[in-house]
Design a protein around this motif. Structure first.
Motif, mmCIF file in Angstrom:
data_model
loop_
_atom_site.group_PDB
_atom_site.id
_atom_site.type_symbol
_atom_site.label_atom_id
_atom_site.label_comp_id
_atom_site.label_asym_id
_atom_site.label_seq_id
_atom_site.Cartn_x
_atom_site.Cartn_y
_atom_site.Cartn_z
ATOM 1 N N GLU A 73 -4.022 8.129 -7.353
ATOM 2 C CA GLU A 73 -4.165 7.169 -6.415
ATOM 3 C C GLU A 73 -5.520 7.665 -5.639
ATOM 4 N N ARG A 74 -6.116 9.173 -5.871
ATOM 5 C CA ARG A 74 -7.359 9.342 -5.253
ATOM 6 C C ARG A 74 -8.355 8.561 -6.009
ATOM 7 N N SER A 77 -8.322 5.369 -4.129
ATOM 8 C CA SER A 77 -8.558 4.717 -2.973
ATOM 9 C C SER A 77 -9.671 5.153 -2.710
ATOM 10 N N TYR A 81 -12.746 2.894 -0.917
ATOM 11 C CA TYR A 81 -13.755 2.988 0.185
ATOM 12 C C TYR A 81 -15.072 2.467 -0.409
ATOM 13 N N TYR A 140 -11.171 5.157 8.676
ATOM 14 C CA TYR A 140 -10.947 4.320 7.689
ATOM 15 C C TYR A 140 -10.421 5.655 7.123
ATOM 16 N N ARG A 143 -7.255 8.029 7.924
ATOM 17 C CA ARG A 143 -6.174 7.941 7.696
ATOM 18 C C ARG A 143 -5.642 8.262 5.961
ATOM 19 N N ARG A 144 -6.796 7.723 5.388
ATOM 20 C CA ARG A 144 -6.239 9.053 4.355
ATOM 21 C C ARG A 144 -6.879 9.753 3.877
ATOM 22 N N GLN A 145 -6.304 11.163 3.020
ATOM 23 C CA GLN A 145 -5.932 12.411 2.338
ATOM 24 C C GLN A 145 -7.665 12.716 1.738
ATOM 25 N N HIS A 146 -7.236 11.765 0.283
ATOM 26 C CA HIS A 146 -8.285 11.634 -0.660
ATOM 27 C C HIS A 146 -9.206 11.876 -0.047
#
Length: 192
Positions: A73-74, A77, A81, A140, A143-146
């Motif tokens: 997932e990281r 993501s 990006y 952006y 909203r995304r912890q990674h």
């Protein structure tokens, strides 16, 4: 009488032998039952140990799968990006520069088709999508912890905040002040 005593004694001995035999059989059954109970207890302990080992292995597998999913997932993501805020703006900038360098723009704006104005137009048009990408990047990333703390995201945030927004605000301030000064001069009739 002696016969009857012998007979009674024989019966008593037979009864005693039968009782002894029953006691021995009972003791044997008790020993067998105790041995079965010990075997069952050992089997129960073995099963409990196997259950603990299985639970531990299942937890390790689940943890490994969770870590693998988190890593995937990281990575996804981060790849997304890079594609959205680096590659796509660069491609759009190159396409916009190619369009700005076309004959269509040169015919519509002949003054922009020569010398330094042509280069200024090409650089401005090609950097516009990149600048917009860097300005939209922090929204952006939040909203995304990674992406928090990842150096390309921090770099885009720094460029957007320090190298795009700050000079733009300074330029807009100067334009506003110049407009106010020109308006004041026009109203007062100074320097016509």
């Amino acid at each position: 009488m002696l016969d009857s005593e012998r007979q009674k004694r024989g019966e008593a001995d037979a009864a005693q032998a039968a009782a002894s035999k029953r006691v021995e059989e009972a003791e044997t059954r008790a020993k067998e039952a105790e041995q079965r109970a010990q075997e069952l207890e050992a089997a129960r302990r073995q099963l409990e140990l196997q259950r603990v080992i299985d639970v531990d292995q299942a937890e390790k597998r689940a943890r490994t799968e969770s870590e693998r999913a988190e890593t995937a997932e990281r990575n996804f993501s981060r790849q997304r990006y890079i594609a959205l805020f680096y590659v796509l703006p660069i491609v759009l900038g190159v396409a916009a520069a190619a369009f700005a360098n076309s004959n269509l723009v040169a015919e519509a704006f002949p003054a922009l088709a020569q010398g330094w104005r042509c280069w200024a137009l090409l650089v401005s048009v090609s950097l516009l999508p990149v600048s917009i990408g860097f300005l939209l990047s922090p929204g952006y990333v939040t909203r995304r912890q990674h992406l928090d703390g990842w150096w390309p995201a921090r770099c885009a945030h720094f460029i957007g905040k320090r190298l795009i927004v700050a000079p733009t605000l300074a330029g807009l301030g100067a334009i506003f002040q110049g407009g106010v000064w020109d308006g004041a001069k026009a109203l007062l009739g100074i320097g016509s």
